[in-house]
Motif scaffolding. Structure first.
Motif, PDB file in Angstrom:
ATOM      1  N   GLU A  76       0.705  -1.180  -0.139  1.00 18.46           N
ATOM      2  CA  GLU A  76      -0.047   0.065  -0.125  1.00 18.46           C
ATOM      3  C   GLU A  76       0.825   1.230  -0.155  1.00 18.46           C
ATOM      4  N   ASN A  77       0.779   1.915  -0.850  1.00 23.40           N
ATOM      5  CA  ASN A  77       1.528   3.226  -1.284  1.00 23.40           C
ATOM      6  C   ASN A  77       3.075   3.275  -1.300  1.00 23.40           C
ATOM      7  N   VAL A  78       3.586   2.062  -1.501  1.00 23.29           N
ATOM      8  CA  VAL A  78       4.844   2.076  -1.769  1.00 23.29           C
ATOM      9  C   VAL A  78       5.052   0.755  -2.716  1.00 23.29           C
ATOM     10  N   PHE A  79       6.185   0.832  -3.166  1.00 22.43           N
ATOM     11  CA  PHE A  79       6.716  -0.556  -4.044  1.00 22.43           C
ATOM     12  C   PHE A  79       8.297  -0.552  -4.478  1.00 22.43           C
ATOM     13  N   ASP A  80       8.717  -1.903  -4.548  1.00 23.46           N
ATOM     14  CA  ASP A  80       9.898  -2.066  -4.834  1.00 23.46           C
ATOM     15  C   ASP A  80      10.152  -2.898  -6.153  1.00 23.46           C
ATOM     16  N   VAL A  81      11.152  -2.582  -6.657  1.00 25.93           N
ATOM     17  CA  VAL A  81      11.804  -3.100  -8.159  1.00 25.93           C
ATOM     18  C   VAL A  81      13.073  -3.595  -7.658  1.00 25.93           C
ATOM     19  N   PHE A  82      13.154  -4.809  -8.082  1.00 27.23           N
ATOM     20  CA  PHE A  82      14.517  -5.511  -7.795  1.00 27.23           C
ATOM     21  C   PHE A  82      14.790  -6.055  -9.130  1.00 27.23           C
TER      22      PHE A  82
END
Length: 128
Positions: free
Chosen positions: A114-120
């Motif tokens: 919710e309201n944040v995301f990570d890209v790896f």
């Protein structure tokens, strides 16, 4: 003079409030900083990323209101855009809110909350 300052203060607050970073498909997408071919919403802003460990070679963390619901489900338009940019979701490797995508031998993991995301960017294929 005091009235002018008060008016300027109120106007500044209204301008800043109107420019909050909220997901909108109309705003479009830009390239992720860790992989020039992976889209992130234009309005997302980068925050300090997690340290890279294990299978992760590069990481980026973004904040954006409305990018995921309380269960980590992203907007359908964002998922379609990722595929339009040439990425294929690796459905068998999906783990809840963590999506894996492949394109030309590169594997990207997208972890939406919710309201944040990570890209790896992964160093190798994921293990199920």
């Amino acid at each position: 003079m005091k009235q002018l300052l008060a008016l300027l203060a109120v106007m500044s607050i209204l301008v800043l409030t109107g420019c909050s970073n909220v997901y909108s498909q109309e705003d479009g997408y830009r390239m992720a900083i860790i992989n020039q071919g992976f889209p992130v919403p234009k309005e997302a802003y980068e925050v300090k990323a997690e340290d890279c460990v294990g299978e992760i070679s590069k990481s980026a963390k973004y904040k954006l209101k409305g990018i995921g619901d309380s269960e980590g489900n992203p907007p359908d338009h964002y998922l379609r855009t990722i595929e339009e940019w040439g990425w294929t979701e690796m459905m068998e490797d999906r783990r809840g809110s963590i999506h894996f995508y492949e394109k030309q031998g590169k594997i990207i993991s997208l972890n939406i909350k919710e309201n944040v995301f990570d890209v790896f960017e992964m160093t190798s294929a994921t293990e199920s």
